[in-house]
Design an enzyme around this catalytic site. Structure first.
Site, short mmCIF file in Angstrom:
data_model
loop_
_atom_site.label_atom_id
_atom_site.label_comp_id
_atom_site.label_asym_id
_atom_site.label_seq_id
_atom_site.Cartn_x
_atom_site.Cartn_y
_atom_site.Cartn_z
N SER A 91 0.84 -1.20 0.00
CA SER A 91 0.00 0.00 0.00
C SER A 91 0.88 1.24 0.00
CB SER A 91 -0.87 0.03 1.25
OG SER A 91 -0.09 0.39 2.38
N ASP A 92 0.36 2.35 -0.51
CA ASP A 92 1.06 3.60 -0.24
C ASP A 92 0.93 3.85 1.27
OD1 ASP A 92 2.45 5.95 -0.29
OD2 ASP A 92 1.36 6.82 -1.97
N TRP A 93 1.79 4.71 1.79
CA TRP A 93 1.91 4.85 3.25
C TRP A 93 0.62 5.41 3.88
CZ3 TRP A 93 5.34 2.03 1.56
CH2 TRP A 93 6.45 1.61 2.28
#
Ligand code: BGC
Length: 806
Positions: free
Chosen positions: A220-222
């Site tokens: 996932s993106d952060w």
């Protein structure tokens, strides 16, 4: 049962979920039962920052992605990728969070500099080369941000509305290319696409894991995993960073309650373990492989900066300059003495040293050549953190600053000596959980007198003092919930204070440490303004040549926001016009990551784009200006003359929706559709050669689904050996399906001596004549007549020939 299946079967549900729920800001959890260490990640793409966000954790700094794409040189990019892998290994990093494969949909995009191009084919080919290079060193590359994260405004929530054909042919295409190149990880984006959050989007499974056969890890993106079941059941395999309140325990409970089948978790774990195996995370003591720090590395970075630099204009052959004919040269502009080597945001790394244009030119010229410098104008409004050269540590007297971490009673827990007034984190290995206050102080000796702007950057209860005078004392609350806000553009306070030249003043900044607001703190000082523009023009008047370095800064090109406009900040346009009016031998170097307007471009003989050139930018620039190397770059994106002409400019969603209504007509295709003329076309760039396009040969007939090769003959009619990027576009005027006016279908580069005539092969993939059939949900070829056009840019295509697909 494969070895990985056996490992998965040996874990209980909690162990499985722990592996895929993140272990820290940039690392996952170890699993001792498997002999598996953590997987360590780091941002890129211009370097390997490492796990920490700290100026003491230095890294090699490459040119920006726009520069790499401008080289149109896959071999060079792969070489740089391999260098990044060595860097990653040196820093114990397994997974590099790069390359960024989103497109230059609008030139205003904040992360434009971090993306390669407006064109899906160029982005895919350069991206694949980057991935191959990084992974050749046993380090995973991560193709990000999947997908349609092409601008930053409302990036956490915006819903990109993209029709299915455009999605496949334009925005998914570069990801497909790197999956084909074998990328080991893909990062899902924050945004939505056609209503679905990319953390739960069906696009993660189809086409990514299905039709494309991606066997790697989706991270996932952060902070993009914002719920349990949706992303848990969807194609995201690893939630970062950890601990994540939505996965972990809650994911275990959801599986136990039968809301998510355990087989879904098993697939995520399998992919995680496959990645861990690929990057050597099962190996407890990987052999140290230090980065080569020899001159060859600097040489490669210098060559790369030159290969990406684009010569837009060179009237009367002003460039290259002959150093033997220079007695006095003026080097002006706000970006001349300060190296603007990179953009901002999570892409930022901390180089050991950067060569500014001024330093590079000085080093390249004999000592008897006089070099005059003034910035002329000022850019930027955010405070500039103090540097060691301007101040000393009040306790030790060394050049630099003193940082103190204090407990509730102001007792000193830890002190550090720093070289920069920008202090984001304490140094490694320091347990400062009881720290309540952080303080940065320095004895500052102003080199010039006047009204200095003193600044403090940080959140919470803030104090700024000059000797005993309290300048700021207030509680500062954050102005954004973007994850990078604290690092990228935190709130600041600035106060003017009159200081005499050479007098000493002790500056002190202080803030409370708060879990929600971090503990980053910066102490800054900006000099008084003055009548500099006129003074700079005076320096230009009698110089044998003038180099004006204009551009942007990380304040304008960064993450979490888009640019408000395309103008060069401050009075830079006025500076260039005024200088050009007094000296005809003026070269303008444009130092920005993405397009800016150049309203004076017809008034100056030479314009060279350096992009954000990385740590060796100044030396590379000197090589180009003095003809020791050729500016090798070709535009990876169209540069507009005015904002009004730009086919897709606005990046602001309306009611949360960003409508990609231009469809396939992104970048130069949009300009062609509108019949508009940009300042410089996609693909344009002069180099120091001069090319004649002589002949084009094609196969008589091409079968659908088959690649073909065009043979192109060119001659270098210039006086120097030069490299040309030969570009091939396709058109289909009587198409039954809608198409761009023309589209890039292939390219190849050739180097030739003066007068030399060369025939080169330009391969064209079968995909170039295919379109995505929405009715069939697959690729299709329309048989019949196509036109092949060949030349040096999307707007300069002297050769053409008919092609029959049958
Ligand atoms: C960015 C990513 C980056 C991540 C970790 C996010 O805000 O969008 O590109 O890799 O932060 O720093």
């Amino acid at each position: 049962m494969t070895a990985i299946d056996r490992l998965v079967a040996s874990l209980d549900l909690k162990q499985k979920v722990r592996l895929i729920s993140g272990g820290g800001t940039f690392r996952t959890s170890a699993e001792p039962d498997l002999g598996l260490g953590p997987v360590v990640t780091s941002d890129g793409p211009v370097g390997v920052r490492g796990e920490r966000w700290d100026e003491t954790d230095t890294a090699l700094l490459l040119p920006s992605a726009t520069s790499l794409a401008a080289s149109w040189d896959e071999r060079l990019v792969a070489e740089l990728g391999a260098l990044l892998a060595a860097e990653a290994t040196r820093k114990g990093v397994h997974l590099l969070l790069a390359p960024t494969l989103n497109l230059h949909r609008s030139p205003l995009g904040g992360r434009h500099f971090e993306c390669f191009s407006e064109d899906p084919l160029l982005t895919g080919r350069i991206g694949a080369a980057y991935v191959r290079g990084v992974q050749s060193g046993g380090v995973a590359a991560t193709a990000k941000h999947y997908v349609a994260n092409d601008s930053e405004t409302e990036r956490l929530t915006l819903d990109a509305r993209v029709d299915e054909r455009t999605l496949h042919e334009v925005y998914l295409a570069p990801f497909e290319a790197v999956v084909e190149a074998g990328v080991w990880a893909v990062m899902s984006a924050y945004n939505r696409v056609n209503g679905a959050s990319m953390s739960e989007s069906p696009l993660l499974t189809e086409p990514l894991k299905g039709a494309w056969g991606f066997d790697g890890l989706v991270v996932s993106d952060w902070g993009a995993v914002r719920s349990t079941e949706g992303p848990g059941a969807a194609g995201i395999d690893l939630a970062m960073p950890g601990p994540n309140e939505h996965w972990g325990e809650r994911l275990v409970t959801a599986v136990e309650a039968g809301l998510i089948p355990e087989s879904v978790i098993d697939d995520k774990v399998r992919r995680y373990l496959r990645l861990a195996h690929r990057v050597g995370a099962f190996d407890p003591s990987p052999a140290p492989r230090p980065t080569p720090t020899d001159p060859a590395v600097r040489g490669l970075l210098r060559r790369a900066a030159g290969a990406g630099s684009v010569l837009l204009r060179n009237q009367g052959g002003l460039l290259p300059l002959d150093p033997a004919r220079l007695r006095r040269i003026a080097v002006l502009g706000p970006n001349a003495a300060t190296a603007r080597a990179q953009g901002g945001g999570s892409a930022e790394v901390f180089p050991v040293a950067t060569v500014s244009p001024l330093a590079g030119l000085r080093a390249a010229l004999p000592p008897d050549v006089e070099l005059l410098h003034l910035p002329g104008v000022r850019t930027g409004t955010r405070p500039t953190p103090l540097e060691a050269a301007d101040c000393r540590n009040p306790r030790t007297g060394e050049p630099g600053l003193l940082v103190r971490y204090l407990d509730a009673e102001d007792g000193e827990l830890h002190t550090e000596h720093r070289l920069s007034g920008r202090v984001l984190e304490p140094s490694v290995g320091t347990d400062l959980t009881t720290a309540e206050t952080v303080e940065v102080s320095a004895v500052f000796r102003p080199p010039v007198g006047g009204h200095w702007r003193l600044g403090v950057i940080g959140l919470g209860q803030i104090l700024l003092r000059a000797d005993d005078r309290v300048l700021v004392d207030e509680y500062v609350v954050p102005e954004s919930d973007d994850p990078t806000y604290l690092h990228v553009s935190p709130s600041y306070r600035q106060v003017e204070l009159e200081l005499p030249a050479g007098g000493e003043v002790t500056l002190l900044a202080r803030r409370t440490v708060e879990a929600a607001h971090g503990r980053a703190l910066s102490l800054a000082a900006d000099p008084p303004g003055g009548p500099e523009l006129a003074a700079a023009v005076e320096l230009a008047r009698d110089a044998d040549a003038v180099v004006v370095v204009v551009g942007t800064t990380t304040e304008y090109e960064s993450e979490g926001f888009d640019r408000p406009d395309l103008r060069l900040p401050g009075e830079q346009d006025a500076l260039v016009s005024a200088v050009a009016a007094v000296n005809p031998a003026t070269v303008v170097v444009v130092n920005s990551g993405g397009p800016v307007l150049l309203p004076w471009r017809e008034q100056v003989p030479a314009v060279l784009l350096s992009w954000f050139p990385g740590q060796e930018g100044g030396d590379a620039l000197a090589e180009l200006l003095f003809g020791r190397a050729e500016p090798g770059g070709r535009l990876p994106t169209t540069w507009p003359g005015t904002e009004a002409d730009v086919p897709v400019l606005d990046t602001r969603p309306v009611d949360g929706v960003l409508d990609y209504r231009e469809g396939l007509d992104v970048g130069h295709r949009g300009w062609l559709r509108a019949g508009a003329e940009p300042a410089y076309w996609f693909g344009h760039g002069l180099g120091y050669g001069n090319w004649e396009y002589l002949g084009l040969e094609l196969p008589q007939q091409v079968r659908p689904g088959e690649p073909f090769t065009a043979r192109v003959t060119v001659r270098n009619t210039g006086a120097r050996t030069s490299r040309e990027v030969v570009q091939l576009y396709l058109a289909r005027p009587d198409s039954a399906v809608g198409r761009p006016v023309r589209w890039l279908a292939g390219f190849a580069a050739v180097t030739a001596a003066p007068g030399e005539r060369v025939e080169l092969a330009v391969p064209v993939a079968a995909r170039a004549v295919q379109h995505w059939s929405v009715a069939d949900g697959s690729w299709a070829t329309e048989p019949g007549a196509y036109t092949v056009l060949v030349g040096s840019s999307a707007g300069e295509l002297p050769l053409s020939s008919a092609l029959t697909v049958h």
